[in-house]
Design a protein around this motif. Sequence first.
Motif, PDB file in Angstrom:
ATOM      1  N   CYS A  61       0.856  -1.208   0.000  1.00 56.72           N
ATOM      2  CA  CYS A  61       0.000   0.000   0.000  1.00 56.72           C
ATOM      3  C   CYS A  61       0.888   1.253   0.000  1.00 56.72           C
ATOM      4  CB  CYS A  61      -0.902   0.035   1.229  1.00 56.72           C
ATOM      5  SG  CYS A  61      -2.228  -1.179   1.198  1.00 56.72           S
ATOM      6  N   ASP A  62       1.913   1.263   0.858  1.00 53.69           N
ATOM      7  CA  ASP A  62       2.798   2.440   0.935  1.00 53.69           C
ATOM      8  C   ASP A  62       3.564   2.624  -0.371  1.00 53.69           C
ATOM      9  OD1 ASP A  62       1.924   2.856   3.500  1.00 53.69           O
ATOM     10  OD2 ASP A  62       3.612   1.795   4.441  1.00 53.69           O
ATOM     11  N   ASP A  65       1.345   4.155  -2.959  1.00 55.98           N
ATOM     12  CA  ASP A  65       1.239   5.607  -2.704  1.00 55.98           C
ATOM     13  C   ASP A  65       2.440   6.343  -3.283  1.00 55.98           C
ATOM     14  OD1 ASP A  65      -1.162   5.922  -1.468  1.00 55.98           O
ATOM     15  OD2 ASP A  65      -0.370   5.712   0.568  1.00 55.98           O
ATOM     16  N   VAL A  92       0.246  -6.338  -6.448  1.00 56.56           N
ATOM     17  CA  VAL A  92      -1.077  -6.580  -5.848  1.00 56.56           C
ATOM     18  C   VAL A  92      -1.986  -7.272  -6.868  1.00 56.56           C
ATOM     19  CG1 VAL A  92      -3.176  -5.481  -4.973  1.00 56.56           C
ATOM     20  CG2 VAL A  92      -0.942  -4.685  -4.186  1.00 56.56           C
ATOM     21  N   ASN A 117      -6.500   4.492  -9.738  1.00 59.38           N
ATOM     22  CA  ASN A 117      -6.086   4.967  -8.406  1.00 59.38           C
ATOM     23  C   ASN A 117      -6.874   6.210  -8.045  1.00 59.38           C
ATOM     24  OD1 ASN A 117      -3.549   3.370  -9.293  1.00 59.38           O
ATOM     25  ND2 ASN A 117      -3.272   3.760  -7.097  1.00 59.38           N
ATOM     26  N   LEU A 146      -8.797  -2.034  -3.126  1.00 52.43           N
ATOM     27  CA  LEU A 146      -7.840  -2.126  -2.014  1.00 52.43           C
ATOM     28  C   LEU A 146      -7.774  -0.782  -1.304  1.00 52.43           C
ATOM     29  CD1 LEU A 146      -5.377  -3.363  -0.425  1.00 52.43           C
ATOM     30  CD2 LEU A 146      -3.938  -2.574  -2.326  1.00 52.43           C
ATOM     31  N   LEU A 148      -5.884   1.864   0.540  1.00 49.46           N
ATOM     32  CA  LEU A 148      -4.473   2.237   0.741  1.00 49.46           C
ATOM     33  C   LEU A 148      -4.299   2.993   2.054  1.00 49.46           C
ATOM     34  CD1 LEU A 148      -3.550   3.333  -2.914  1.00 49.46           C
ATOM     35  CD2 LEU A 148      -3.230   1.103  -1.827  1.00 49.46           C
ATOM     36  N   GLU A 149      -5.401   3.340   2.695  1.00 47.33           N
ATOM     37  CA  GLU A 149      -5.389   3.917   4.054  1.00 47.33           C
ATOM     38  C   GLU A 149      -6.723   3.508   4.698  1.00 47.33           C
ATOM     39  OE1 GLU A 149      -5.828   8.235   4.326  1.00 47.33           O
ATOM     40  OE2 GLU A 149      -6.601   8.282   2.282  1.00 47.33           O
ATOM     41  N   LYS A 213      -6.794  -0.116   6.085  1.00 47.69           N
ATOM     42  CA  LYS A 213      -5.650  -0.165   5.161  1.00 47.69           C
ATOM     43  C   LYS A 213      -5.211  -1.621   4.939  1.00 47.69           C
ATOM     44  CE  LYS A 213      -0.904   1.528   4.760  1.00 47.69           C
ATOM     45  NZ  LYS A 213       0.114   2.423   5.352  1.00 47.69           N
ATOM     46  N   GLY A 214      -5.081  -2.001   3.679  1.00 48.70           N
ATOM     47  CA  GLY A 214      -4.627  -3.355   3.360  1.00 48.70           C
ATOM     48  C   GLY A 214      -5.761  -4.342   3.154  1.00 48.70           C
ATOM     49  N   SER A 239      -7.113   4.825  -2.609  1.00 46.54           N
ATOM     50  CA  SER A 239      -7.551   3.454  -2.905  1.00 46.54           C
ATOM     51  C   SER A 239      -7.095   3.044  -4.300  1.00 46.54           C
ATOM     52  CB  SER A 239      -9.081   3.354  -2.804  1.00 46.54           C
ATOM     53  OG  SER A 239      -9.688   4.327  -3.626  1.00 46.54           O
TER      54      SER A 239
END
Length: 307
Positions: A61-62, A65, A92, A117, A146, A148-149, A213-214, A239
Motif C-alpha cells: 500500500c505504501d 502511494d 497486488v 487509483n 484495495l 491504501l489507508e 488499510k490493506g 484506494s
Amino acid sequence: MSSRVAGAAAQAVSAPWIDAGDLEDRLALADAPEAHKAFARDLARDGLAIIDLGDDLLDLCDRIDTETAHHFESGATRVHDAWRRSEAIRRVATHPEILARLALAYGREPFPFQSLNFHRGSQQDIHADTLHFHAEPGGFMCGVWLALEDVRPEAGPLVYYPGSHRLPVLTMAEAGAEDGGTTAANYNDLYGPAILRQLDEAGLKPNLAMLRKGQIAVWAANLAHGGSKMLDPGSTRRSLVLHYYFEDCVYYTPMLSTKDRQARRLPADIATGGWRWPRRAGRRVAVPAKQLAAAIVYRLTRHTPRF
Ligand SMILES: O=C(O)CCC(=O)C(=O)O
C-alpha cells in the motif's frame, strides 16, 4: 435429457461458480482452504466479499502511494492504468492470494486488465460494472478494491447494495436509450435514475465498505455500487481499484455497443503487459481492427517491464 434440461446444464457449466446454483456441491469437492471457500460463499450471497491478508499488503500500500503520488500533484482525481509504471500495483494485481480466491469463486483463471487509483472519494454515481465491462458468458468480470489507508466515514466510502448482483442486468436499452447506445447525457439522464428505481423496487438498501488499510473488497460484475458523498471535502481516501476478467470469454463494452454492434474489447493482461484475445469455447473471436491497432500501439509505446 430434454433440451430444456440440457440448456440449463450447459448454462450452469458456463456460468461463474458463484452463479451456478450448486456452489456448495462444487466447494465440497474443491481442494481449497476454508478461507477461500468462505470468500466464494460471501461473494455468491452478497455480491461483495472481503479479503483480509492481515499485514501482508501494508508495505505494498505504501509503495503504491509512493509510486503514484506524482499523478495527483496536478490535481488529477483518478488515474487510469498506473500499473504500467508501478511495480507495486502489478504485485497486488497478480497476488496469488487474490488470484486463488477468484479462480475458486468463478471456476476459471482470472486476469487483471485495468487499474484505477483514487486519492479522494470518487463520489461516483451508483452503477453496475456490467454496463462498462461485460463478458460472454455473462458474469465473468469482477472489481477488486484495495484500501491504501483506513477509510473514514467523512471521506466518501465505497457504497454498495448487498444482493443487487442478483437483479437483472440493466442495459442502456432497458434504461430507455433508443438504439441501446450511450451518450454522456443519456447515461446520466437514463441509466442513473433507472438503476436507483430498480434497487428501490427490489427493496435493497446500501452499505458502506469501511475497510482498513490493506483490506480488499471484491464485487461481482452486476453489483450496484459507487462512491458515497464526501462529508469532509479535504479528506483523502486513497484506494486502488483493479478490474479482472476471466479466461476463455468474449469481452465487450455494453455502453459502447448498440442493438446491432457489440463493442468488443482486447483487454490488457497486467501479468504480462500484453493482451488477452477474446475467445468462445477456446476459439478466438474477431476484434475490430481499430481495437487491435490501439492495443499494438499501446503495447509498443508503453512498455511494461516484466517481473
Ligand atoms: O471507489 C469508489 O468510490 C467507487 C469506484 C467504482 O465505482 C468503480 O471503480 O467502479
